[in-house]
Motif scaffolding. Structure first.
Motif: not given
Length: 340
Positions: A79-81, A86-87, A107-108, A121-122
């Motif tokens: 999901q776009p975050n 950025s991290y 990010c709650n 993502r990886r």
């Protein structure tokens, strides 16, 4: 400053024998000479090759991969975050447990969701087998075509059989149309590889080092070919190109069958590649090409120009790379033969 640097770069004593000037290289009496400004055409040729690559990968490589049993694996995108993205880009792809907890709080969301996001993502960064196959297919297609066309261009030339002929009449050797297209295609190909470095597959653990290594290699190849074009060392240049391309397509073919898990075919192709590599890079290149560039020019000029040292320095560096690669290939063959 630029004008001064330009005049220094094109100083006749760098490029050509004594008592020769650039004015001597004006086309005349049926003689055509290579001109530095023609190298600008390699940029648009690179974009033409990129178009050919796009269509060949999509409409030839993909159906071929499917026929060989390679499936197109679709990976689930996270999901776009913006915070996690950025991290991931700036800090770490493998955050520690304490960092994951901090990001989850920021990010709650739960720790499990953050872990899942980083895992997905990886996975997106890992190239699929289909992508690897397509890239290997493109390189295979180019190197095979270049080798066949190179042989057609060279087989009836006297310098293909008698290396001394590369220096007969130098520097006033006319440029043949076949030599022009051979050079333009090769330089254009390496420009196209530079343009696609950002999207091509990165195989090293360190993406930056891998990127820089490719940039240096491709720029060195372009520099060597462009320099030999400007100095009219075209006869020798075409031989250097031919000697290198004839081994490369065997390696790319072995990669393709490796991705398809055709082990026996892959092994056979790798052995053929190894034999061709050792013949072309360990025998022909040092004892045929380097002999012609280091030893033979002394018969035609008692005062070597600066280009003699520049080009031979680059060619000797290239031979150093051949020895290194040859050592790695020998290690693989040794493991293959004795450890099966």
């Amino acid at each position: 400053i630029l004008k001064t640097l330009n005049s220094w770069f094109w100083w006749e004593n760098i490029w050509m024998p004594i008592n020769c000037t650039w004015a001597d290289f004006v086309d005349r009496d049926g003689l055509v000479f290579p001109k530095p400004h023609q190298l600008y055409a390699t940029i648009p040729y690179a974009f033409v090759l990129l178009l050919i690559r796009f269509f060949s990968e999509r409409y030839v490589a993909r159906p071929l991969a499917k026929a060989l049993g390679i499936k197109n694996v679709r990976r689930v995108k996270p999901q776009p975050n913006p915070v996690l993205e950025s991290y991931f880009r700036e800090c770490s792809r493998h955050p520690s447990q304490s960092e994951i907890k901090g990001l989850a709080k920021k990010c709650n969301c739960t720790v499990h969701l953050v872990e899942k996001w980083f895992r997905r993502r990886r996975n997106l960064e890992i190239p699929t087998v289909l992508q690897k196959f397509q890239e290997a297919f493109w390189r295979f297609s180019f190197y095979l075509t270049s080798s066949i066309v190179g042989f057609i261009f060279l087989y009836d030339k006297p310098w293909f059989y008698d290396i001394w002929q590369t220096w007969v009449g130098y520097p006033f050797q006319t440029l043949l149309p076949s030599q022009y297209w051979y050079y333009m295609a090769e330089i254009g190909f390496y420009w196209s590889l530079i343009f696609t470095l950002g999207i091509d597959i990165k195989r090293k653990a360190s993406a930056l080092l891998d990127f820089m290594a490719h940039v240096i290699h491709h720029l060195a190849a372009i520099g060597l070919m462009s320099g030999s074009w400007c100095g009219n060392y075209v006869r020798l240049g075409t031989l250097v190109i031919f000697v290198h391309d004839t081994a490369d397509f065997w390696l790319e073919a072995a990669k393709m069958f490796n991705y398809a898990r055709w082990e026996k075919t892959c092994n056979m192709l790798f052995i053929i590649f190894s034999i061709v590599f050792f013949i072309t890079r360990m025998i022909l290149f040092p004892f045929w090409i380097l002999r012609a560039t280091l030893y033979q020019p002394t018969y035609y000029s008692t005062t070597p120009v600066i280009a003699y040292f520049l080009f031979n320095g680059m060619l000797l560096t290239l031979q150093g790379l051949h020895l290194y690669w040859g050592y790695l290939i020998f290690k693989i063959l040794k493991r293959f033969i004795f450890l099966k």
